[in-house]
Enzyme design. Structure first.
Site, mmCIF file in Angstrom:
data_model
loop_
_atom_site.group_PDB
_atom_site.id
_atom_site.type_symbol
_atom_site.label_atom_id
_atom_site.label_comp_id
_atom_site.label_asym_id
_atom_site.label_seq_id
_atom_site.Cartn_x
_atom_site.Cartn_y
_atom_site.Cartn_z
ATOM 1 N N HIS A 96 1.023 -1.228 0.041
ATOM 2 C CA HIS A 96 0.111 0.046 -0.043
ATOM 3 C C HIS A 96 0.741 1.281 -0.112
ATOM 4 O O HIS A 96 1.961 1.407 0.806
ATOM 5 C CB HIS A 96 -0.904 0.041 1.217
ATOM 6 C CG HIS A 96 -0.382 -0.216 2.627
ATOM 7 N ND1 HIS A 96 0.081 -1.494 2.978
ATOM 8 C CD2 HIS A 96 0.071 0.898 3.352
ATOM 9 C CE1 HIS A 96 0.600 -1.216 4.199
ATOM 10 N NE2 HIS A 96 0.605 -0.034 4.391
ATOM 11 N N HIS A 98 0.776 5.125 1.387
ATOM 12 C CA HIS A 98 0.313 6.205 1.930
ATOM 13 C C HIS A 98 0.393 7.507 1.300
ATOM 14 O O HIS A 98 1.489 7.779 0.805
ATOM 15 C CB HIS A 98 1.061 6.292 3.209
ATOM 16 C CG HIS A 98 1.126 5.245 4.447
ATOM 17 N ND1 HIS A 98 0.344 5.081 5.442
ATOM 18 C CD2 HIS A 98 1.836 4.046 4.175
ATOM 19 C CE1 HIS A 98 0.524 4.015 5.982
ATOM 20 N NE2 HIS A 98 1.474 3.162 5.106
HETATM 21 P P1 AMP Z 1 1.892 0.432 7.388
HETATM 22 O O1 AMP Z 1 2.506 0.572 8.803
HETATM 23 O O2 AMP Z 1 2.684 1.083 6.403
HETATM 24 O O3 AMP Z 1 1.669 -1.215 7.014
HETATM 25 O O4 AMP Z 1 0.601 0.837 7.482
HETATM 26 C C1 AMP Z 1 -1.001 0.249 7.749
HETATM 27 C C2 AMP Z 1 -1.808 1.507 7.884
HETATM 28 O O5 AMP Z 1 -3.044 1.047 7.719
HETATM 29 C C3 AMP Z 1 -1.667 2.201 8.962
HETATM 30 O O6 AMP Z 1 -1.588 3.644 8.749
HETATM 31 C C4 AMP Z 1 -3.284 1.989 9.547
HETATM 32 O O7 AMP Z 1 -3.609 3.051 10.252
HETATM 33 C C5 AMP Z 1 -4.046 1.595 8.530
HETATM 34 N N1 AMP Z 1 -5.149 0.767 8.659
HETATM 35 C C6 AMP Z 1 -5.121 -0.257 9.417
HETATM 36 N N2 AMP Z 1 -6.334 -1.017 9.249
HETATM 37 C C7 AMP Z 1 -7.086 -0.241 8.499
HETATM 38 C C8 AMP Z 1 -8.512 -0.413 8.074
HETATM 39 N N3 AMP Z 1 -9.562 -1.214 8.712
HETATM 40 N N4 AMP Z 1 -8.595 0.836 7.038
HETATM 41 C C9 AMP Z 1 -8.134 1.731 7.026
HETATM 42 N N5 AMP Z 1 -6.929 1.808 7.236
HETATM 43 C C10 AMP Z 1 -6.275 0.800 8.093
#
Ligand code: AMP
Ligand code: ZN
Length: 133
Positions: A96, A98
């Protein structure tokens, strides 16, 4: 596979989706750093930068540009920071990107441990003359 982003893509878990097409889904990060903090997620499960296909990365970055304009128009952002974590620092093991809107005075900071830093010339010695072919 027990992957939360795959579940969001299948509609099994709700999300604040602002855009989707055949290849990607873009939804608001549930734990935003700033207003409009969002994620662009490929519909196919790739884990990270090493296994994602290049055409999908290109598509994600094309859509990022469009989203920049939308965020500028609707949320009046001052800038946009793109981050994509791999391995250490990656909480969700489904690729993903950001997109974090920046606003003047948002005070977004990253506190790296500068004690771990080598002299820059020492680092360069390790990285120079790499064969990229
Ligand atoms: P990373 O640390 O780069 O893997 O980021 C994962 C991101 O996913 C974090 O910023 C979380 O806040 C976000 N996240 C986790 N669960 C959800 C969800 N159900 N809907 C939207 N964002 C999420
Ligand atoms: Zn997944």
């Amino acid at each position: 596979m027990d992957c939360i982003f795959c579940k969001i893509i299948k509609g099994e878990i709700p999300s604040y989706t602002i855009y989707e097409d055949e290849f990607i889904k873009c939804f608001l990060d549930i734990n935003p750093s700033t207003n409009g903090d969002l994620l662009i997620v490929p519909k196919k499960h790739y884990e990270n930068i090493l296994d994602i296909e290049e055409n999908i990365v290109i598509h994600i970055h094309k859509v990022s540009k469009k989203i920049y304009h939308i965020l500028k128009e609707r949320l009046n952002i001052d800038g946009l920071t793109l981050v994509q974590n791999n391995f250490y620092g990656q909480e969700i093991k489904h690729y993903h990107l950001h997109l974090t809107p920046r606003y003047k005075d948002d005070n977004l900071t990253q506190n790296f441990n500068k004690d771990l830093l080598d002299d820059i010339s020492k680092t360069y010695e390790k990285l120079k003359e790499v064969n990229f072919t």
